[in-house]
Design an enzyme around this catalytic site. Structure first.
Site, PDB file in Angstrom:
ATOM      1  N   SER A  74      -1.199 -10.822  -6.095  1.00  0.00           N
ATOM      2  CA  SER A  74      -1.930 -11.782  -5.261  1.00  0.00           C
ATOM      3  C   SER A  74      -1.968 -13.163  -5.903  1.00  0.00           C
ATOM      4  CB  SER A  74      -3.369 -11.306  -5.051  1.00  0.00           C
ATOM      5  OG  SER A  74      -3.387  -9.960  -4.642  1.00  0.00           O
TER       6      SER A  74
HETATM    7  N1  SAH Z   1      -3.949  -6.040  -7.761  1.00  0.00           N
HETATM    8  C1  SAH Z   1      -2.501  -6.012  -7.731  1.00  0.00           C
HETATM    9  C2  SAH Z   1      -1.990  -6.320  -6.351  1.00  0.00           C
HETATM   10  C3  SAH Z   1      -1.024  -5.274  -5.881  1.00  0.00           C
HETATM   11  S1  SAH Z   1      -0.546  -5.336  -4.184  1.00  0.00           S
HETATM   12  C4  SAH Z   1      -1.904  -6.905  -8.800  1.00  0.00           C
HETATM   13  O1  SAH Z   1      -2.656  -7.582  -9.527  1.00  0.00           O
HETATM   14  O2  SAH Z   1      -0.690  -6.887  -8.949  1.00  0.00           O
HETATM   15  C5  SAH Z   1      -1.445  -3.968  -3.518  1.00  0.00           C
HETATM   16  C6  SAH Z   1      -1.123  -2.615  -4.048  1.00  0.00           C
HETATM   17  O3  SAH Z   1      -1.898  -1.685  -3.307  1.00  0.00           O
HETATM   18  C7  SAH Z   1       0.319  -2.172  -3.874  1.00  0.00           C
HETATM   19  O4  SAH Z   1       0.859  -1.884  -5.134  1.00  0.00           O
HETATM   20  C8  SAH Z   1       0.229  -0.902  -3.012  1.00  0.00           C
HETATM   21  O5  SAH Z   1       1.154   0.100  -3.372  1.00  0.00           O
HETATM   22  C9  SAH Z   1      -1.201  -0.470  -3.287  1.00  0.00           C
HETATM   23  N2  SAH Z   1      -1.795   0.433  -2.312  1.00  0.00           N
HETATM   24  C10 SAH Z   1      -1.722   0.409  -0.942  1.00  0.00           C
HETATM   25  N3  SAH Z   1      -2.425   1.431  -0.417  1.00  0.00           N
HETATM   26  C11 SAH Z   1      -2.968   2.126  -1.463  1.00  0.00           C
HETATM   27  C12 SAH Z   1      -3.782   3.296  -1.567  1.00  0.00           C
HETATM   28  N4  SAH Z   1      -4.185   3.996  -0.511  1.00  0.00           N
HETATM   29  N5  SAH Z   1      -4.144   3.722  -2.806  1.00  0.00           N
HETATM   30  C13 SAH Z   1      -3.744   3.057  -3.915  1.00  0.00           C
HETATM   31  N6  SAH Z   1      -2.961   1.950  -3.888  1.00  0.00           N
HETATM   32  C14 SAH Z   1      -2.572   1.493  -2.675  1.00  0.00           C
END
Ligand code: SAH
Length: 259
Positions: free
Chosen positions: A103
């Site tokens: 993000s």
């Molecule tokens: N906080 C992260 C942002 C990652 S993007 C950072 O700092 O990089 C969001 C993430 O949520 C993705 O990797 C995706 O695979 C994950 N995601 C989506 N649905 C999910 C779920 N039900 N449980 C766990 N992770 C999930």
């Protein structure tokens, strides 16, 4: 913007919150050479590059000194691929593989500020926090400065492994990476002072509400009736859940199951 604090914000922090400054200074890998090296001359290891990002966040209205200190402390370039490193301190989201993104710093800061909601314990820290969507692990590292314990869950095995690799050298004893479906929360770490989602679903899953402590907050991108995503803040009181819908956001979808 009327809420701009005076500058230099960064220089005010260590004296204002010595306990955070001490921790903040430590958020680089513990030993050089354990992690892939940063290209020479890029200057990304310098504190100045992060201080500039913090000044921009403050100018955009982020005011909580704990959030600014934490973002100023974590070396974001260590969480993205080498080809994207020179964009690591721009206010932009970046691809981290498998169609997912890290993000924008502004969004990370805004969401953590909402999660804190002005709360803290005697040492200025939030209690246990659950993060849904570890991705590359960057936000988990930022949260580790602010919260006593961070449980971060990821449904994609490859990203869970990548985050583990990215975070290894930082040696953050209070970050617990979990592989699984975050829709179910993580009951073993409950109750949480805060739950923060990095992926947006159609509704806030009931387990998150159940696993939240009274007085705790959930910050989650959620799809509204018009099909657009907005940031939703939920607060648990002894009697009810209070919900506030804030600005539009663009997060990857919250998906069920693991892969
Ligand atoms: N906080 C992260 C942002 C990652 S993007 C950072 O700092 O990089 C969001 C993430 O949520 C993705 O990797 C995706 O695979 C994950 N995601 C989506 N649905 C999910 C779920 N039900 N449980 C766990 N992770 C999930």
């Amino acid at each position: 913007m009327s809420r701009r604090p005076g500058f230099p914000v960064q220089l005010e922090l260590p004296s204002a919150r010595p306990e955070l400054a001490k921790k903040a200074g430590a958020l680089a890998p513990a030993a050089a050479g354990q992690r892939r090296s940063v290209p020479d001359g890029v200057g990304l290891d310098s504190q100045a590059v992060r201080s500039r990002m913090v000044e921009k966040l403050a100018a955009q209205g982020i005011t909580d000194p704990r959030v600014l200190a934490a973002i100023g402390a974590v070396e974001r370039h260590r969480f993205v691929d080498s080809a994207l490193m020179n964009q690591a301190y721009e206010d932009t989201s970046l691809p981290i593989g498998l169609g997912q993104t890290i993000s924008k710093p502004n969004v990370v800061a805004r969401m953590i500020e909402l999660l804190l909601g002005g709360r803290n314990d005697a040492a200025g820290r939030l209690g246990r926090v659950l993060e849904i969507g570890t991705g590359c692990g960057y936000q988990a590292a930022v949260l580790s400065v602010i919260a006593t314990e961070v449980y971060s869950i990821e449904r994609l095995r490859a990203l869970h492994d990548k985050a583990r690799e990215n975070l290894r050298a930082f040696r953050l004893a209070n970050v617990h990476l979990l592989f699984g479906d975050g829709m179910a929360g993580y009951a073993k770490g409950a109750p949480y002072a805060g739950i923060i989602a990095a992926a947006g679903g159609d509704a806030v899953p009931q387990p998150w509400i159940d696993q939240l402590a009274v007085g705790g907050r959930i910050v989650a991108p959620t799809v509204m009736a018009d099909g657009r995503q907005a940031l939703v803040v939920m607060e648990k009181t002894a009697r009810e859940m209070k919900q506030t819908v804030l600005e539009a956001v663009h997060f990857v979808p919250l998906k069920s199951g693991i892969a």
